[in-house]
Design a protein around this motif. Structure first.
Motif, PDB file in Angstrom:
ATOM      1  N   UNK A 121       0.837  -1.194   0.000  1.00  0.00           N
ATOM      2  CA  UNK A 121       0.000   0.000   0.000  1.00  0.00           C
ATOM      3  C   UNK A 121       0.882   1.259   0.000  1.00  0.00           C
ATOM      4  N   UNK A 122       0.588   2.158  -0.927  1.00  0.00           N
ATOM      5  CA  UNK A 122       1.354   3.390  -1.091  1.00  0.00           C
ATOM      6  C   UNK A 122       0.376   4.551  -1.070  1.00  0.00           C
ATOM      7  N   UNK A 123       0.715   5.630  -0.348  1.00  0.00           N
ATOM      8  CA  UNK A 123      -0.198   6.773  -0.282  1.00  0.00           C
ATOM      9  C   UNK A 123       0.574   8.084  -0.252  1.00  0.00           C
ATOM     10  N   UNK A 124      -0.083   9.129  -0.730  1.00  0.00           N
ATOM     11  CA  UNK A 124       0.454  10.478  -0.721  1.00  0.00           C
ATOM     12  C   UNK A 124       0.481  11.030   0.699  1.00  0.00           C
ATOM     13  N   UNK A 125       1.596  11.671   1.066  1.00  0.00           N
ATOM     14  CA  UNK A 125       1.755  12.181   2.430  1.00  0.00           C
ATOM     15  C   UNK A 125       0.794  13.320   2.730  1.00  0.00           C
ATOM     16  N   UNK A 126       0.427  14.088   1.723  1.00  0.00           N
ATOM     17  CA  UNK A 126      -0.473  15.218   1.922  1.00  0.00           C
ATOM     18  C   UNK A 126       0.138  16.515   1.441  1.00  0.00           C
ATOM     19  N   UNK A 127      -0.693  17.508   1.234  1.00  0.00           N
ATOM     20  CA  UNK A 127      -0.270  18.797   0.692  1.00  0.00           C
ATOM     21  C   UNK A 127      -0.479  19.930   1.694  1.00  0.00           C
ATOM     22  N   UNK A 128      -0.159  19.692   2.960  1.00  0.00           N
ATOM     23  CA  UNK A 128      -0.380  20.690   3.999  1.00  0.00           C
ATOM     24  C   UNK A 128       0.849  21.526   4.304  1.00  0.00           C
ATOM     25  N   UNK A 129       1.933  21.365   3.532  1.00  0.00           N
ATOM     26  CA  UNK A 129       3.160  22.104   3.809  1.00  0.00           C
ATOM     27  C   UNK A 129       3.085  23.561   3.397  1.00  0.00           C
ATOM     28  N   UNK A 130       4.066  24.375   3.864  1.00  0.00           N
ATOM     29  CA  UNK A 130       5.123  23.915   4.753  1.00  0.00           C
ATOM     30  C   UNK A 130       4.583  23.630   6.161  1.00  0.00           C
ATOM     31  N   UNK A 131       5.022  22.492   6.705  1.00  0.00           N
ATOM     32  CA  UNK A 131       4.560  22.081   8.021  1.00  0.00           C
ATOM     33  C   UNK A 131       5.493  21.008   8.535  1.00  0.00           C
ATOM     34  N   UNK A 132       5.366  20.665   9.785  1.00  0.00           N
ATOM     35  CA  UNK A 132       6.130  19.558  10.349  1.00  0.00           C
ATOM     36  C   UNK A 132       5.155  18.605  11.012  1.00  0.00           C
TER      37      UNK A 132
END
Length: 511
Positions: free
Chosen positions: A273-284
């Protein structure tokens, strides 16, 4: 191509609620989830419990989901009194509002950067591997996708809608008709599919694993959003398909118990299973779900300079980085576009996983082998994980070091190499026929630089060539047959293989 009526051993659809999704506010921002309807909930049940525990309390049922030993879930409409009663039941593991997940998009190119082209040149193309693209669907007639498409599925509330205009990723793409219930009415799913496995057929773009089979699992509607239960149902359907090896999920949102149930179920079925980390950057420390789950390979986005994309979510859950800025790929119909997002990074890794499986690696090895082959591009561990994806490195194929882009000063997978080619097979069958002396030669050759040029068989008398046959070859391996003959008296047969740089290897056998 199959439609949504295909077997759902663990997914059974019940009454479609009137007006589901009507008047629902959605968001184009990744990582946010909203309930579809104030009285739409998902009830997680113990594995040994009957679906009736929840069904009898429901005003209407959307999905019944069976995750094996993990448990079960029923989604639908429930009154406040029903929810209170269910919350007190020992058979109930959780109750959660039915939220939504959204396509993670902001805009791709990275086949060369991850040395997928080097792997392809070496004959590693993902043949035999199957990728389920859990997204907005796939265009079933696209010139560089259609030949790689297998069976598909769509959640009822995400089925293709040709009347949904205004896209991409914000209200449909204005396709004239839906050719399948899992046809792509948004662009996002087709774009991801092309990066993972667009065919090497001379049309459009090349995917990471051009011989892998793609399966459209449409859980996101034309606006790019989909319900938690629909996403869980799609994951479960893909997990139940024996032929599916990889689940590619360029979507995300808040944590959901029912989606995690499905992810755990797919993991139990041995799926990568592979997934996109998300587009909330810049963030930690902001990786979204399902990428943040331990069972899933989480992918952040980098650009053509190997810098972290400014939109990419980061966190300790990140396993790998992959190209996700200005990536060129497929969109309906026979069209192409550049998009950016961790959505675009994810299918690079999904395609790489297919390449490994096609090369004979076990599903359980894929995550570590990909991480072991990754290039350290100097980002933090929470930004790049083990590093930026490198398909050739993971396969042990010599490729680009990621720094040479001029085609002259280093090996970028396209330059002619210095290694002499190899003769792997040289079998000679000598025979006579009337006045003729003949030699039938079966041969196989290879070249680690991937630049084979010619193979020649010669029938010799001392140093004199009595007859010869030459075949033009290319790539990293080739095989074939030659027949040479003469009326004279030959004493030997010579096989010679050359590469594009003029390097050659010869072997001789007595006639």
């Amino acid at each position: 191509m199959a439609d949504n009526s295909m077997s759902r051993e663990h997914v059974s659809r019940r009454t479609l609620l009137k007006g589901v999704g009507a008047g629902v506010a959605t968001t184009a921002l990744a990582g946010q989830a909203t309930a579809q309807n104030d009285d739409e909930y998902i009830v997680g049940l113990e594995a040994g419990a009957s679906f009736d525990v929840a069904k009898k309390q429901a005003n209407g049922v959307r999905f019944e989901l069976d995750f094996g030993g993990i448990g079960k879930a029923v989604s639908g409409r429930f009154s406040d009194a029903a929810l209170e009663a269910l919350g007190n039941s020992p058979n109930v593991r959780y109750v959660e509002p039915n939220g939504r997940m959204h396509a993670l998009q902001t805009t791709p190119y990275g086949i060369e950067q991850v040395d997928a082209d080097v792997a392809i040149g070496d004959g590693e193309t993902g043949a035999g591997a199957n990728i389920a693209v859990i997204d907005t669907g796939i265009d079933p007639q696209h010139e560089t996708l259609a030949e790689n498409l297998g069976e598909g599925w769509a959640a009822d509330d995400a089925e293709c809608d040709a009347d949904c205009g205004g896209g991409p990723f914000g209200g449909g793409n204005d396709i004239d008709e839906c050719l399948e219930v899992w046809d792509d009415d948004n662009d996002h799913g087709s774009h991801c599919a092309g990066t993972a496995a667009a065919a090497d057929n001379g049309e459009g773009v090349l995917g990471v694993a051009p011989d892998a089979t793609l399966h459209a699992v449409k859980v996101l509607d034309c606006s790019g959003g989909g319900s938690w239960d629909g996403v869980a149902a799609g994951i479960t359907w893909a997990a139940d398909q024996n032929q599916v090896d990889i689940l590619s999920m360029s979507l995300g949102g808040d944590a959901s118990d029912v989606v995690h149930d499905a992810v755990q179920y797919a993991d139990q079925q041995g799926k990568v299973q592979v997934a996109a980390a998300g587009n909330d950057g810049p963030c930690t420390d902001c990786v979204g779900y399902p990428a943040a789950h331990d069972e899933v390979i989480a992918v952040s986005a980098s650009d053509e300079n190997d810098d972290l994309a400014d939109f990419s979510s980061t966190g300790p859950e990140v396993d790998l980085a992959a190209p996700g800025v200005d990536t060129l790929s497929t969109v309906p119909r026979d069209d192409y576009a550049e998009f950016s997002g961790t959505s675009m990074a994810c299918p690079h890794v999904s395609g790489a996983a297919a390449t490994l499986i096609g090369a004979g690696y076990d599903h359980s090895e894929v995550r570590q082998v990909l991480k072991d082959g990754a290039d350290d591009i100097g980002l933090g561990d929470n930004e790049q994980g083990a590093g930026r994806l490198n398909v050739a490195n993971s396969l042990g194929i010599e490729g680009d070091d990621g720094d040479d882009d001029d085609g002259d000063d280093g090996d970028d997978g396209d330059d002619t190499g210095d290694n002499a080619p190899d003769i792997d097979q040289f079998d000679v069958a000598a025979r006579g026929s009337g006045p003729w002396s003949r030699a039938d030669v079966d041969w196989a050759v290879s070249d680690e630089d991937g630049d084979l040029d010619t193979v020649t068989t010669e029938l010799l008398d001392g140093s004199s060539v009595l007859d010869s046959q030459t075949s033009s070859v290319s790539g990293s391996s080739a095989s074939g047959e030659h027949e040479v003959r003469t009326r004279d008296d030959p004493d030997s047969v010579r096989l010679t293989v050359t590469d594009e740089a003029g390097n050659e290897t010869s072997e001789t056998q007595d006639f």
